[in-house]
Every structure is written in structure tokens, then in C-alpha cells.
Design a protein around this motif. Structure first.
Motif, PDB file in Angstrom:
ATOM      1  N   UNK A 110      -8.871   4.279   5.842  1.00 55.61           N
ATOM      2  CA  UNK A 110      -8.497   2.868   5.775  1.00 55.61           C
ATOM      3  C   UNK A 110      -9.427   2.060   4.890  1.00 55.61           C
ATOM      4  N   UNK A 111     -10.582   2.633   4.514  1.00 54.33           N
ATOM      5  CA  UNK A 111     -11.508   1.932   3.617  1.00 54.33           C
ATOM      6  C   UNK A 111     -10.809   1.505   2.331  1.00 54.33           C
ATOM      7  N   UNK A 112      -9.960   2.402   1.802  1.00 51.81           N
ATOM      8  CA  UNK A 112      -9.255   2.095   0.561  1.00 51.81           C
ATOM      9  C   UNK A 112      -8.348   0.879   0.712  1.00 51.81           C
ATOM     10  N   UNK A 113      -7.678   0.769   1.844  1.00 48.11           N
ATOM     11  CA  UNK A 113      -6.775  -0.358   2.071  1.00 48.11           C
ATOM     12  C   UNK A 113      -7.550  -1.655   2.298  1.00 48.11           C
ATOM     13  N   UNK A 114      -8.765  -1.551   2.815  1.00 52.01           N
ATOM     14  CA  UNK A 114      -9.604  -2.741   3.001  1.00 52.01           C
ATOM     15  C   UNK A 114     -10.151  -3.227   1.664  1.00 52.01           C
ATOM     16  N   UNK A 115     -10.539  -2.286   0.806  1.00 53.41           N
ATOM     17  CA  UNK A 115     -11.128  -2.647  -0.484  1.00 53.41           C
ATOM     18  C   UNK A 115     -10.118  -3.329  -1.387  1.00 53.41           C
ATOM     19  N   UNK A 116      -8.883  -2.891  -1.358  1.00 48.48           N
ATOM     20  CA  UNK A 116      -7.879  -3.365  -2.315  1.00 48.48           C
ATOM     21  C   UNK A 116      -7.763  -4.891  -2.345  1.00 48.48           C
ATOM     22  N   UNK A 117      -7.519  -5.574  -1.233  1.00 56.38           N
ATOM     23  CA  UNK A 117      -7.429  -7.042  -1.296  1.00 56.38           C
ATOM     24  C   UNK A 117      -8.776  -7.702  -1.568  1.00 56.38           C
ATOM     25  N   UNK A 133      -0.779  -1.085  -5.043  1.00 57.09           N
ATOM     26  CA  UNK A 133      -0.553  -1.222  -3.597  1.00 57.09           C
ATOM     27  C   UNK A 133       0.303  -0.072  -3.081  1.00 57.09           C
ATOM     28  N   UNK A 134       1.403   0.221  -3.793  1.00 56.99           N
ATOM     29  CA  UNK A 134       2.292   1.298  -3.375  1.00 56.99           C
ATOM     30  C   UNK A 134       1.567   2.637  -3.369  1.00 56.99           C
ATOM     31  N   UNK A 135       0.762   2.874  -4.395  1.00 55.54           N
ATOM     32  CA  UNK A 135       0.016   4.124  -4.475  1.00 55.54           C
ATOM     33  C   UNK A 135      -0.948   4.293  -3.317  1.00 55.54           C
ATOM     34  N   UNK A 136      -1.639   3.212  -2.960  1.00 57.39           N
ATOM     35  CA  UNK A 136      -2.594   3.292  -1.859  1.00 57.39           C
ATOM     36  C   UNK A 136      -1.885   3.507  -0.526  1.00 57.39           C
ATOM     37  N   UNK A 137      -0.739   2.864  -0.335  1.00 53.72           N
ATOM     38  CA  UNK A 137       0.013   3.034   0.908  1.00 53.72           C
ATOM     39  C   UNK A 137       0.551   4.465   1.012  1.00 53.72           C
ATOM     40  N   UNK A 138       1.086   4.994  -0.089  1.00 54.22           N
ATOM     41  CA  UNK A 138       1.603   6.370  -0.103  1.00 54.22           C
ATOM     42  C   UNK A 138       0.476   7.354   0.208  1.00 54.22           C
ATOM     43  N   UNK A 139      -0.694   7.138  -0.378  1.00 52.08           N
ATOM     44  CA  UNK A 139      -1.831   8.008  -0.110  1.00 52.08           C
ATOM     45  C   UNK A 139      -2.261   7.957   1.344  1.00 52.08           C
ATOM     46  N   UNK A 140      -2.262   6.759   1.926  1.00 49.25           N
ATOM     47  CA  UNK A 140      -2.651   6.612   3.329  1.00 49.25           C
ATOM     48  C   UNK A 140      -1.656   7.315   4.243  1.00 49.25           C
ATOM     49  N   UNK A 141      -0.362   7.215   3.918  1.00 49.68           N
ATOM     50  CA  UNK A 141       0.654   7.923   4.704  1.00 49.68           C
ATOM     51  C   UNK A 141       0.415   9.433   4.629  1.00 49.68           C
ATOM     52  N   UNK A 142       0.027   9.907   3.444  1.00 51.30           N
ATOM     53  CA  UNK A 142      -0.286  11.327   3.294  1.00 51.30           C
ATOM     54  C   UNK A 142      -1.434  11.762   4.188  1.00 51.30           C
ATOM     55  N   UNK A 143      -2.463  10.916   4.283  1.00 48.75           N
ATOM     56  CA  UNK A 143      -3.595  11.228   5.160  1.00 48.75           C
ATOM     57  C   UNK A 143      -3.143  11.263   6.617  1.00 48.75           C
ATOM     58  N   UNK A 258      -9.139   9.214   0.465  1.00 52.51           N
ATOM     59  CA  UNK A 258      -7.877   9.926   0.658  1.00 52.51           C
ATOM     60  C   UNK A 258      -8.049  11.429   0.446  1.00 52.51           C
ATOM     61  N   UNK A 259      -9.079  11.809  -0.297  1.00 50.92           N
ATOM     62  CA  UNK A 259      -9.301  13.227  -0.567  1.00 50.92           C
ATOM     63  C   UNK A 259     -10.169  13.903   0.498  1.00 50.92           C
ATOM     64  N   UNK A 260     -11.050  13.117   1.132  1.00 49.07           N
ATOM     65  CA  UNK A 260     -11.976  13.682   2.113  1.00 49.07           C
ATOM     66  C   UNK A 260     -11.256  14.426   3.240  1.00 49.07           C
TER      67      UNK A 260
END
Length: 307
Positions: A110-117, A133-143, A258-260
Motif C-alpha cells: 500500500x506504500x505505492x498507493x500512499x505515495x502517488x497522491x 493511477x490505473x497501473x498502480x491499482x492493477x499492480x496492487x490487485x496483483x499483490x 509490488x515486486x517484494x
């Protein structure tokens, strides 16, 4: 620092290395917890890392800011040191005792989603676009898919809510420290990484004494684990993180989160013989798609130059 982020092939290599290093840190931390209290694990890894980086920094002549820093720059450096080391390490080490490992993994993502805004409003050149935004959401869903049902299931512990808050608090610390780090004026990466660890030691050691009392005498195996945590995922990784944030920006740096989990699952299978989840392939496709979508412009420039 007001110049636009510069994402190069070296930037991608550095976040790949960081993802691999941090992906294995959860396994090592679990081993350390068998012989050392959580706050002393945080203090030990920061303390060992600070000593190593201090030797390297001294050899380089104690370089730091290119110009005389302002009082605000010095106060920001103190804040970054706590937010990027001592505080999140302690929060995560304590929180992992009361939540499922899956929830800890999702909270880090969720760090990535916090950093974005935050970056959109506070960092020049890091504007939030629909593609990003879409890329970050898709990546988070993948995690979330990779981690599976245990990501949000409860373990019924009395301190589980506090543990979850601690994990998200650690994620928020990492996000805010990356934003502040990017806003500093021109600075030597090794010097900054060393200062952050030294100040972090001043936070973490008293905190460990208050929370856990005097440190227990570690066994040889636990001491080696603590040395590893200090040298690799703290000293070396902290230096790489400073390089990435200062050059490529905090939003790009957040892609590590997202990779960790992918590396955590893969290393768990290779080292602990844990079964690979059947969702691994689907999750990796979504994570890679998210990375590519959010960094479409940077990838196009990179491969355009390569071609």
C-alpha cells in the motif's frame, strides 16, 4: 531538488535488486524474532548498518550537501531518518507479531498507493495521470491475488487491530520519507544514507531500551542474522533507495513494493520448500502489467534510446 525524475536502465536494475533483497528480509526477520525482541532487531540492524556506512563515508571525506544547508534542510533530514528507518522498522517488527504475514505484505504494497497522491501535490514532475493511477491499482490487485485470502483474514488476536495499524503506519512512514528525501537540495547519496542511519540509531536504541529492556545476549546464529540484516537489507539497500529516490523519484521507487511479495513467495518456496500458490502466474502478469502501465512513458523513452 526541483529537476524532473530521470528513469534509466540503472534505475530499473536498482529497484529489481531492492525487491529481491527486501523480499527475503521477511524470512530473515522471522528467524531473528526467535532469539531477539522486535525493537532490538530494529535497533541492531540500524546500528550495524550505521557503523558500516560511517566507515565508507569517512573514507570519502564526509561529503554531504553541495552547499550550506538551511535549518529546514537539517530538520527535514532528521525527520527522514526516523521515518525511513527506526520508526517503520520498529512498527513492522512489532506488528508482525499480531497480524498474518499476508496482511503485512499487503500493507507494505500500500506504500505505492500512499505515495502517488502525496507526490502529485508535493514533488515537481510527479503528476498523477489516469495511466499511472490505473497501473498502480492493477499492480496492487496483483499483490492481493498473490497473497490470497490470508491478506485480509483475521487471526482473532486481541492486539490484531493495533498490529494492523502498526503495519500501515510503517507504510505511511516509508511513503512520507521518500517524498521528503526527494525535496532535499543537492546531496551526496552515501553521506545522506549514513546520516539517516546514524540519526536512526539515536531513535531506535533508546526506544528498544524503553520497550524491551536491556538486550538479551544473542546466540552466534542470531548474531549472524542480525549482521546480515544490518549489512544487506539496511546498509546496502538504504544506499540504493537514496540513489533511486534522488534520481528517479519517489513514485518510481514505490514500485519496489509490488515486486517484494513476489520474491517473498518465490524465496519461501526455494529456501523453506513452501508450496507456490496457484495464483502466482496470474498475480505476476497483473503486477508486471501494472508496472508497465504506470511507467509507460519511461519505458518508451528507455527502449526508444536502446533502439
Amino acid at each position: 531538488m526541483n529537476d524532473a525524475p530521470r528513469i534509466t536502465a540503472a534505475s530499473w536494475m536498482m529497484i529489481a535488486a531492492l525487491a529481491f533483497i527486501w523480499g527475503g528480509t521477511f524470512l530473515v526477520t522471522e528467524v531473528a524474532l526467535t532469539g531477539m525482541p522486535p525493537f532490538w532487531i530494529a535497533a541492531s540492524r540500524i546500528g550495524f548498518a550505521a557503523i558500516v556506512m560511517l566507515v565508507i563515508w569517512a573514507w570519502r571525506g564526509f561529503l554531504l550537501f553541495d552547499t550550506r544547508p538551511s535549518r529546514a534542510d537539517l530538520l527535514t533530514t532528521f525527520a527522514i531518518s526516523g521515518l525511513s528507518g527506526a520508526i517503520p522498522f520498529a512498527l513492522l517488527a512489532w506488528g508482525q507479531q499480531h497480524v498474518t504475514s499476508g496482511f503485512a505484505g499487503v500493507s507494505m504494497a500500500s506504500t505505492a498507493l500512499i505515495i502517488l497522491p502525496l507526490a502529485h501535490f508535493l514533488v515537481p514532475g510527479e503528476r498523477m495521470t489516469w495511466r499511472r493511477v490505473l497501473g498502480f491499482v492493477v499492480g496492487f490487485i496483483g499483490v492481493a491475488i498473490l497473497i490470497g485470502g490470508q491478506a485480509f483474514e483475521t487471526n482473532g488476536g486481541t492486539l490484531e487491530t493495533a498490529g494492523r495499524i502498526a503495519c500501515f503506519g510503517a507504510s505511511s512512514c516509508y511513503a512520507l520519507s521518500s517524498i521528503l528525501m526527494r525535496r532535499l537540495p543537492a546531496v551526496d547519496a552515501i553521506g545522506l544514507a549514513t546520516i539517516l542511519l546514524l540519526i536512526g540509531s539515536l531513535y531506535s536504541i533508546p526506544l528498544a531500551l524503553i520497550a524491551d529492556g536491556p538486550p538479551p545476549m544473542p546466540t552466534t546464529d542470531i548474531l549472524l542474522v542480525l549482521l546480515f540484516l544490518g549489512l544487506v537489507p539496511t546498509a546496502a539497500a538504504n544506499f540504493l533507495r537514496v540513489l533511486v529516490v534522488r534520481s528517479a523519484g519517489p513514485v518510481f521507487m514505490s514500485l519496489v513494493n509490488y515486486q517484494v511479495p513476489v520474491w517473498s513467495v518465490v524465496l519461501g518456496a526455494l529456501i523453506l520448500s513452501e508450496p507456490l500458490p496457484p495464483t502466482l502466474l496470474y498475480a505476476m502478469v497483473l503486477i508486471l502489467a501494472g508496472l508497465g502501465l504506470s511507467q509507460y512513458g519511461a519505458l518508451r523513452r528507455l527502449f526508444g534510446k536502446a533502439g
